[in-house]
Design a protein around this motif. Structure first.
Motif, mmCIF file in Angstrom:
data_model
loop_
_atom_site.group_PDB
_atom_site.id
_atom_site.type_symbol
_atom_site.label_atom_id
_atom_site.label_comp_id
_atom_site.label_asym_id
_atom_site.label_seq_id
_atom_site.Cartn_x
_atom_site.Cartn_y
_atom_site.Cartn_z
ATOM 1 N N SER A 125 -11.677 0.115 13.146
ATOM 2 C CA SER A 125 -12.847 0.412 12.316
ATOM 3 C C SER A 125 -13.402 -0.796 11.564
ATOM 4 C CB SER A 125 -12.500 1.509 11.306
ATOM 5 O OG SER A 125 -11.446 1.083 10.460
ATOM 6 N N ARG A 126 -12.640 -1.879 11.507
ATOM 7 C CA ARG A 126 -13.080 -3.067 10.759
ATOM 8 C C ARG A 126 -12.959 -4.296 11.651
ATOM 9 N NH1 ARG A 126 -11.921 -2.716 4.609
ATOM 10 N NH2 ARG A 126 -11.724 -0.484 4.286
ATOM 11 N N PRO A 127 -14.085 -4.817 12.111
ATOM 12 C CA PRO A 127 -14.022 -5.976 13.010
ATOM 13 C C PRO A 127 -13.510 -7.247 12.334
ATOM 14 C CG PRO A 127 -16.297 -5.423 12.462
ATOM 15 C CD PRO A 127 -15.447 -4.333 11.900
ATOM 16 N N ASN A 128 -13.492 -7.277 11.006
ATOM 17 C CA ASN A 128 -13.035 -8.466 10.281
ATOM 18 C C ASN A 128 -11.561 -8.400 9.888
ATOM 19 O OD1 ASN A 128 -13.430 -6.393 8.361
ATOM 20 N ND2 ASN A 128 -13.769 -7.877 6.726
ATOM 21 N N ALA A 129 -10.788 -7.465 10.496
ATOM 22 C CA ALA A 129 -9.402 -7.288 10.065
ATOM 23 C C ALA A 129 -8.523 -6.779 11.204
ATOM 24 C CB ALA A 129 -9.346 -6.305 8.898
ATOM 25 N N GLY A 130 -7.224 -6.914 10.975
ATOM 26 C CA GLY A 130 -6.229 -6.370 11.884
ATOM 27 C C GLY A 130 -5.075 -5.796 11.083
ATOM 28 N N ILE A 131 -4.250 -5.014 11.749
ATOM 29 C CA ILE A 131 -3.110 -4.376 11.094
ATOM 30 C C ILE A 131 -1.837 -5.102 11.510
ATOM 31 C CG2 ILE A 131 -1.762 -2.252 10.884
ATOM 32 C CD1 ILE A 131 -4.471 -0.769 11.425
ATOM 33 N N VAL A 132 -1.068 -5.512 10.523
ATOM 34 C CA VAL A 132 0.196 -6.215 10.753
ATOM 35 C C VAL A 132 1.317 -5.363 10.169
ATOM 36 C CG1 VAL A 132 1.539 -8.295 10.225
ATOM 37 C CG2 VAL A 132 -0.915 -8.480 10.695
ATOM 38 N N PHE A 149 12.806 -2.259 4.489
ATOM 39 C CA PHE A 149 11.681 -1.342 4.669
ATOM 40 C C PHE A 149 10.707 -1.932 5.666
ATOM 41 C CE2 PHE A 149 10.682 -3.930 0.916
ATOM 42 C CZ PHE A 149 9.425 -4.436 1.217
ATOM 43 N N GLU A 150 9.880 -1.062 6.239
ATOM 44 C CA GLU A 150 8.767 -1.490 7.078
ATOM 45 C C GLU A 150 7.489 -1.291 6.281
ATOM 46 O OE1 GLU A 150 8.520 0.078 11.047
ATOM 47 O OE2 GLU A 150 10.671 -0.197 11.371
ATOM 48 N N ARG A 151 6.566 -2.202 6.465
ATOM 49 C CA ARG A 151 5.290 -2.136 5.752
ATOM 50 C C ARG A 151 4.178 -2.532 6.695
ATOM 51 N NH1 ARG A 151 2.658 -6.081 1.336
ATOM 52 N NH2 ARG A 151 4.163 -7.573 2.096
ATOM 53 N N SER A 152 3.056 -1.818 6.608
ATOM 54 C CA SER A 152 1.857 -2.171 7.363
ATOM 55 C C SER A 152 0.753 -2.512 6.384
ATOM 56 C CB SER A 152 1.407 -1.006 8.252
ATOM 57 O OG SER A 152 2.354 -0.761 9.251
ATOM 58 N N ALA A 153 -0.009 -3.553 6.721
ATOM 59 C CA ALA A 153 -1.116 -3.976 5.867
ATOM 60 C C ALA A 153 -2.323 -4.320 6.720
ATOM 61 C CB ALA A 153 -0.701 -5.186 5.026
ATOM 62 N N LEU A 154 -3.488 -4.070 6.166
ATOM 63 C CA LEU A 154 -4.749 -4.447 6.788
ATOM 64 C C LEU A 154 -5.055 -5.863 6.324
ATOM 65 C CD1 LEU A 154 -7.154 -3.352 8.500
ATOM 66 C CD2 LEU A 154 -8.225 -2.711 6.319
ATOM 67 N N ILE A 155 -5.050 -6.818 7.254
ATOM 68 C CA ILE A 155 -5.143 -8.241 6.929
ATOM 69 C C ILE A 155 -6.486 -8.799 7.392
ATOM 70 C CG2 ILE A 155 -4.071 -10.515 7.234
ATOM 71 C CD1 ILE A 155 -2.141 -8.601 5.915
ATOM 72 N N GLN A 156 -7.111 -9.591 6.525
ATOM 73 C CA GLN A 156 -8.386 -10.227 6.851
ATOM 74 C C GLN A 156 -8.254 -11.191 8.038
ATOM 75 O OE1 GLN A 156 -10.627 -11.827 3.354
ATOM 76 N NE2 GLN A 156 -8.631 -11.581 2.353
ATOM 77 N N LYS A 157 -9.306 -11.282 8.801
ATOM 78 C CA LYS A 157 -9.413 -12.329 9.819
ATOM 79 C C LYS A 157 -10.087 -13.542 9.179
ATOM 80 C CE LYS A 157 -9.662 -9.401 13.912
ATOM 81 N NZ LYS A 157 -10.495 -9.032 15.071
ATOM 82 N N ARG A 158 -10.043 -14.671 9.872
ATOM 83 C CA ARG A 158 -10.639 -15.897 9.347
ATOM 84 C C ARG A 158 -12.147 -15.769 9.145
ATOM 85 N NH1 ARG A 158 -6.422 -18.347 11.598
ATOM 86 N NH2 ARG A 158 -5.478 -19.926 10.275
ATOM 87 N N GLU A 159 -12.794 -15.130 10.095
ATOM 88 C CA GLU A 159 -14.256 -15.050 10.031
ATOM 89 C C GLU A 159 -14.699 -13.841 9.214
ATOM 90 O OE1 GLU A 159 -17.863 -14.832 13.224
ATOM 91 O OE2 GLU A 159 -16.172 -16.164 13.635
ATOM 92 N N GLY A 160 -15.630 -14.059 8.290
ATOM 93 C CA GLY A 160 -16.192 -12.978 7.498
ATOM 94 C C GLY A 160 -15.239 -12.403 6.468
ATOM 95 N N ASN A 161 -14.396 -13.254 5.883
ATOM 96 C CA ASN A 161 -13.390 -12.754 4.956
ATOM 97 C C ASN A 161 -13.830 -12.843 3.499
ATOM 98 O OD1 ASN A 161 -12.444 -15.369 3.782
ATOM 99 N ND2 ASN A 161 -12.031 -15.782 5.938
ATOM 100 N N THR A 162 -13.136 -12.128 2.650
ATOM 101 C CA THR A 162 -13.421 -12.102 1.217
ATOM 102 C C THR A 162 -13.164 -13.450 0.571
ATOM 103 O OG1 THR A 162 -12.824 -9.762 1.145
ATOM 104 C CG2 THR A 162 -12.871 -10.917 -0.954
ATOM 105 N N ASP A 163 -12.175 -14.210 1.079
ATOM 106 C CA ASP A 163 -11.874 -15.519 0.504
ATOM 107 C C ASP A 163 -13.117 -16.411 0.486
ATOM 108 O OD1 ASP A 163 -9.292 -14.589 0.376
ATOM 109 O OD2 ASP A 163 -8.464 -16.037 1.779
ATOM 110 N N GLU A 164 -13.826 -16.454 1.597
ATOM 111 C CA GLU A 164 -15.037 -17.287 1.658
ATOM 112 C C GLU A 164 -16.083 -16.790 0.687
ATOM 113 O OE1 GLU A 164 -16.493 -17.511 5.665
ATOM 114 O OE2 GLU A 164 -14.626 -18.390 6.409
ATOM 115 N N ALA A 165 -16.309 -15.478 0.645
ATOM 116 C CA ALA A 165 -17.319 -14.894 -0.236
ATOM 117 C C ALA A 165 -16.989 -15.157 -1.704
ATOM 118 C CB ALA A 165 -17.458 -13.403 0.031
ATOM 119 N N ALA A 166 -15.690 -15.187 -2.041
ATOM 120 C CA ALA A 166 -15.259 -15.389 -3.427
ATOM 121 C C ALA A 166 -15.054 -16.856 -3.800
ATOM 122 C CB ALA A 166 -13.979 -14.606 -3.681
ATOM 123 N N GLY A 167 -15.292 -17.763 -2.850
ATOM 124 C CA GLY A 167 -15.096 -19.184 -3.141
ATOM 125 C C GLY A 167 -13.657 -19.608 -3.150
#
Length: 168
Positions: A125-132, A149-167
């Protein structure tokens, strides 16, 4: 470290989705020595009034002979230790499963963690992310495994990420 310009760098936390490889193992550092104060404050803050966590006289009469660290605190600390390598670029944690508490933790114990990448897939559902998905193990300084424990997280991809938008 992210290069900003010539001899100019910015600290980073986490890994992008593309950086994860199934089978990779991360040994997380630094560890954390859990204090009696940590244990009492966390227990009282979370309304866990069990005397094994905050009443040394009561705990002295138990099979352990001393207070136990609240397992909610150990889970929170181990999870936090993993953030720089596992979820520092997460959009969201998606869930935990198979949480196992396999040995007691006492005030004064130093804990570490390691995580193995079990799976990764593109988000549908999110082209800018993947599940790890990772399996994390909590280990005391003496080598005792006390948690996993096992944990799953939705992780940003390099392109179109919040890090860039937030500086970042």
């Amino acid at each position: 470290m992210k290069t900003i310009g010539p001899q100019h760098y910015r600290g980073e936390i986490g890994r992008y989705y593309e950086d994860f490889e199934i089978g990779d193992v991360y040994e997380h550092r630094p560890g954390r020595t859990i204090t009696e104060s940590d244990n009492i404050n966390f227990s009282l803050m979370t309304m866990n009034l069990h005397p094994m966590h905050c009443d040394s006289a009561y705990a002295a009469k138990s099979e352990f002979g001393r207070p136990l660290v609240n397992s909610g605190l150990t889970l929170a600390i181990v999870l936090g230790i993993t953030v720089p390598e596992v979820s520092g670029k997460a959009i969201a944690n998606l869930g935990w499963k198979e949480i196992a508490l396999t040995a007691p933790v006492f005030p004064g114990d130093t804990v570490y963690a390691k995580s193995e990448v079990l799976d990764k897939r593109e988000s549908r559902s999110r082209p800018n992310a993947g599940i790890v998905t990772v399996k994390t193990t909590g280990i005391k300084a003496d080598g005792t495994v006390f948690m996993s424990f096992e944990r799953s997280a939705l992780i940003q991809k390099r392109e179109g990420n919040t890090d860039e938008a937030a500086g970042y």
